[in-house]
Structure formats: C-alpha cells, structure tokens
Design a protein around this motif. Structure first.
Motif, PDB file in Angstrom:
ATOM      1  N   ILE A 124      58.536  33.649  16.723  1.00 49.38           N
ATOM      2  CA  ILE A 124      58.709  32.817  17.915  1.00 49.38           C
ATOM      3  C   ILE A 124      57.433  32.029  18.200  1.00 49.38           C
ATOM      4  O   ILE A 124      57.482  30.831  18.508  1.00 49.38           O
ATOM      5  CB  ILE A 124      59.131  33.678  19.127  1.00 49.38           C
ATOM      6  N   SER A 125      56.285  32.681  18.074  1.00 46.23           N
ATOM      7  CA  SER A 125      55.002  31.983  18.277  1.00 46.23           C
ATOM      8  C   SER A 125      54.852  30.846  17.283  1.00 46.23           C
ATOM      9  O   SER A 125      54.389  29.759  17.636  1.00 46.23           O
ATOM     10  CB  SER A 125      53.824  32.953  18.124  1.00 46.23           C
ATOM     11  N   PHE A 126      55.245  31.087  16.042  1.00 43.96           N
ATOM     12  CA  PHE A 126      55.162  30.055  15.011  1.00 43.96           C
ATOM     13  C   PHE A 126      56.025  28.858  15.399  1.00 43.96           C
ATOM     14  O   PHE A 126      55.579  27.703  15.341  1.00 43.96           O
ATOM     15  CB  PHE A 126      55.602  30.619  13.662  1.00 43.96           C
ATOM     16  N   LEU A 127      57.283  29.119  15.791  1.00 43.85           N
ATOM     17  CA  LEU A 127      58.181  28.017  16.173  1.00 43.85           C
ATOM     18  C   LEU A 127      57.659  27.265  17.400  1.00 43.85           C
ATOM     19  O   LEU A 127      57.734  26.035  17.458  1.00 43.85           O
ATOM     20  CB  LEU A 127      59.595  28.539  16.438  1.00 43.85           C
ATOM     21  N   ASN A 128      57.129  28.018  18.365  1.00 42.45           N
ATOM     22  CA  ASN A 128      56.586  27.372  19.561  1.00 42.45           C
ATOM     23  C   ASN A 128      55.398  26.482  19.217  1.00 42.45           C
ATOM     24  O   ASN A 128      55.268  25.386  19.764  1.00 42.45           O
ATOM     25  CB  ASN A 128      56.200  28.412  20.614  1.00 42.45           C
ATOM     26  N   SER A 129      54.539  26.932  18.307  1.00 40.71           N
ATOM     27  CA  SER A 129      53.393  26.094  17.926  1.00 40.71           C
ATOM     28  C   SER A 129      53.865  24.862  17.154  1.00 40.71           C
ATOM     29  O   SER A 129      53.305  23.779  17.306  1.00 40.71           O
ATOM     30  CB  SER A 129      52.354  26.888  17.129  1.00 40.71           C
ATOM     31  N   LYS A 130      54.910  25.008  16.344  1.00 45.53           N
ATOM     32  CA  LYS A 130      55.495  23.860  15.643  1.00 45.53           C
ATOM     33  C   LYS A 130      56.036  22.841  16.646  1.00 45.53           C
ATOM     34  O   LYS A 130      55.844  21.638  16.487  1.00 45.53           O
ATOM     35  CB  LYS A 130      56.653  24.309  14.746  1.00 45.53           C
ATOM     36  N   LYS A 131      56.734  23.356  17.684  1.00 46.55           N
ATOM     37  CA  LYS A 131      57.291  22.474  18.707  1.00 46.55           C
ATOM     38  C   LYS A 131      56.188  21.691  19.406  1.00 46.55           C
ATOM     39  O   LYS A 131      56.307  20.492  19.618  1.00 46.55           O
ATOM     40  CB  LYS A 131      58.062  23.282  19.755  1.00 46.55           C
ATOM     41  N   LYS A 132      55.103  22.401  19.763  1.00 50.44           N
ATOM     42  CA  LYS A 132      53.991  21.740  20.448  1.00 50.44           C
ATOM     43  C   LYS A 132      53.327  20.716  19.541  1.00 50.44           C
ATOM     44  O   LYS A 132      53.046  19.595  19.955  1.00 50.44           O
ATOM     45  CB  LYS A 132      52.945  22.768  20.896  1.00 50.44           C
ATOM     46  N   LYS A 133      53.075  21.112  18.309  1.00 52.71           N
ATOM     47  CA  LYS A 133      52.388  20.233  17.364  1.00 52.71           C
ATOM     48  C   LYS A 133      53.174  18.947  17.127  1.00 52.71           C
ATOM     49  O   LYS A 133      52.622  17.864  17.042  1.00 52.71           O
ATOM     50  CB  LYS A 133      52.157  20.959  16.034  1.00 52.71           C
ATOM     51  N   HIS A 134      54.485  19.083  17.027  1.00 49.97           N
ATOM     52  CA  HIS A 134      55.334  17.923  16.747  1.00 49.97           C
ATOM     53  C   HIS A 134      55.981  17.363  18.015  1.00 49.97           C
ATOM     54  O   HIS A 134      56.846  16.502  17.938  1.00 49.97           O
ATOM     55  CB  HIS A 134      56.416  18.281  15.720  1.00 49.97           C
ATOM     56  N   MET A 135      55.574  17.906  19.159  1.00 53.26           N
ATOM     57  CA  MET A 135      56.082  17.476  20.468  1.00 53.26           C
ATOM     58  C   MET A 135      57.604  17.386  20.471  1.00 53.26           C
ATOM     59  O   MET A 135      58.196  16.367  20.827  1.00 53.26           O
ATOM     60  CB  MET A 135      55.438  16.151  20.885  1.00 53.26           C
ATOM     61  N   MET A 136      58.239  18.468  20.033  1.00 55.82           N
ATOM     62  CA  MET A 136      59.707  18.514  19.970  1.00 55.82           C
ATOM     63  C   MET A 136      60.278  18.992  21.298  1.00 55.82           C
ATOM     64  O   MET A 136      59.748  19.920  21.903  1.00 55.82           O
ATOM     65  CB  MET A 136      60.161  19.515  18.894  1.00 55.82           C
ATOM     66  N   ALA A 137      61.371  18.391  21.686  1.00 60.03           N
ATOM     67  CA  ALA A 137      62.123  18.884  22.835  1.00 60.03           C
ATOM     68  C   ALA A 137      62.941  20.087  22.373  1.00 60.03           C
ATOM     69  O   ALA A 137      63.142  20.284  21.178  1.00 60.03           O
ATOM     70  CB  ALA A 137      63.043  17.790  23.356  1.00 60.03           C
ATOM     71  N   LEU A 138      63.428  20.864  23.315  1.00 68.34           N
ATOM     72  CA  LEU A 138      64.218  22.051  22.963  1.00 68.34           C
ATOM     73  C   LEU A 138      65.436  21.691  22.122  1.00 68.34           C
ATOM     74  O   LEU A 138      65.797  22.416  21.205  1.00 68.34           O
ATOM     75  CB  LEU A 138      64.660  22.788  24.229  1.00 68.34           C
ATOM     76  N   SER A 139      66.070  20.562  22.417  1.00 62.28           N
ATOM     77  CA  SER A 139      67.256  20.167  21.665  1.00 62.28           C
ATOM     78  C   SER A 139      66.909  19.840  20.218  1.00 62.28           C
ATOM     79  O   SER A 139      67.727  19.982  19.321  1.00 62.28           O
ATOM     80  CB  SER A 139      67.925  18.969  22.324  1.00 62.28           C
ATOM     81  N   GLU A 140      65.674  19.383  19.979  1.00 63.98           N
ATOM     82  CA  GLU A 140      65.260  19.040  18.628  1.00 63.98           C
ATOM     83  C   GLU A 140      64.936  20.291  17.803  1.00 63.98           C
ATOM     84  O   GLU A 140      64.887  20.233  16.588  1.00 63.98           O
ATOM     85  CB  GLU A 140      64.035  18.123  18.662  1.00 63.98           C
ATOM     86  N   ASP A 141      64.702  21.391  18.488  1.00 66.44           N
ATOM     87  CA  ASP A 141      64.378  22.650  17.831  1.00 66.44           C
ATOM     88  C   ASP A 141      65.467  23.022  16.831  1.00 66.44           C
ATOM     89  O   ASP A 141      65.192  23.313  15.671  1.00 66.44           O
ATOM     90  CB  ASP A 141      64.217  23.740  18.896  1.00 66.44           C
ATOM     91  N   SER A 142      66.725  22.987  17.253  1.00 63.99           N
ATOM     92  CA  SER A 142      67.807  23.361  16.346  1.00 63.99           C
ATOM     93  C   SER A 142      67.969  22.324  15.235  1.00 63.99           C
ATOM     94  O   SER A 142      68.282  22.678  14.101  1.00 63.99           O
ATOM     95  CB  SER A 142      69.114  23.582  17.093  1.00 63.99           C
ATOM     96  N   ASP A 143      67.730  21.047  15.544  1.00 61.38           N
ATOM     97  CA  ASP A 143      67.784  20.018  14.497  1.00 61.38           C
ATOM     98  C   ASP A 143      66.739  20.293  13.419  1.00 61.38           C
ATOM     99  O   ASP A 143      67.010  20.160  12.228  1.00 61.38           O
ATOM    100  CB  ASP A 143      67.554  18.614  15.089  1.00 61.38           C
TER     101      ASP A 143
END
Length: 182
Positions: A84-103
């Motif tokens: 989960i920490s890894f995915l959260n850091s990926k989201k922050k790094k790539h400035m992804m919205a929650l909806s983009e997470d599943s994409d």
C-alpha cells in the motif's frame, strides 16, 4: 507437535541461529507473500522489490514481534502495508487521482509479460482492480489466499463484520462489472 513458526521465531532471536532461521523463513513464506503482493501491485519487478523490503523489515523488527498474532499474519500485514505504501508513493510521484489508480493497475496487468491468463481471467482481474483498495485487498485475501476473516482482521486491523461487508460489496461489484463487459 510443536509449531514450526515458533521454532523459526526462537531461532531468529538467537544470534547463533539467526541467519539460518531467516533463510528458513524466506523459503517458507516467499512464494505466498510474492503472490499476495503481486495481486496488489500487478507488476513482477515492483513485487520483487516490495518482497525484499518486506523481508528486510522482518529482519530488522523480529525482536519487536510480540507474538499476539501468528508469524504468517504478521508477515502478511507487513507485506500488505509495504504494498500500500508503494502504491501511495507511486500515486504521489505521478500525481494520480484515485480513479487513475485502477487504470494504472489495469495497465500493469495488460502489459505484464508474465501474465498468462485467458480473456475470462483478464476480465476477472480487471473487475478486481476496479474495486476500491480495501475491497480489492479483502477480496484477494478471501477468494485467492483463502484467509480466515479473523486473520484478515489482524492483518488489516479491521473488524470481522467490516471485512464481511467489504467482501460482499466487492463480489457484487465484480458481478456487475462482468455482466456489463460482455
């Protein structure tokens, strides 16, 4: 018959047996943890990195393990949190919205050279990846890993009732997704 995990824990805490015990621990749990992490991050290389981080964290923190849960549950909790920490850091790094997470996860799945499932399995995986994070975790742990709700409760620090509700909602959403993609 003594619990083999108790022997591993005792040996990990013994300076003279620690290296061998750690090898036994990795050999015993590596494959199950790999697949647990892989279902969360959907990428082989990322999974390898997270698995390595998980075992490093276990190595550094074995003395803090209070044995309030099983060794297996403790390892799963660390692996889950690292994922989960890894995915959260990926989201922050790539400035992804929650909806983009599943994409992002679906794209990882589709571009994975190691994925060998057929079209039906791909649709199921896509449906799972479209779930909110907690429902996805609960579904994977219950459906694929066949974990008991009590163990999941300790891993995810959530009540059994909440887990059952999450699993129920996840299965309904997966059914709906599969019906609408035919």
């Amino acid at each position: 018959m003594p619990d083999p995990d108790q022997n591993i824990i005792a040996d990990l805490r013994d300076e003279n047996k620690r290296d061998l015990a750690f090898h036994v621990l990795v050999k015993t749990y590596q494959e199950r943890l790999y697949w647990h992490i892989r279902k969360i991050v959907m990428n082989h290389d990322d999974t390898d990195d997270i698995l390595q981080n998980t075992f490093m964290k276990v190595w550094r923190n074995i003395d803090k393990f209070r044995e309030e849960s099983s060794l297996y549950t403790w390892l799963y909790r660390i692996a889950t949190n690292e994922s989960i920490s890894f995915l959260n850091s990926k989201k922050k790094k790539h400035m992804m919205a929650l909806s983009e997470d599943s994409d992002y996860l679906v794209e990882n799945l589709r571009s994975d050279p190691y994925y060998s499932g057929d079209d039906i399995q791909m649709k199921l995986q896509e449906a799972i990846l479209r779930l909110p994070e907690k429902q996805r975790l609960v579904f994977n742990m219950k459906y694929f890993d066949e974990l008991k709700y009590d163990d999941m409760s300790q891993i995810l620090d959530t009540s059994v009732g909440a887990l059952k509700a999450s699993y129920h909602h996840a299965t309904k959403k997966i059914e709906e997704y599969l019906k609408n993609t035919d």
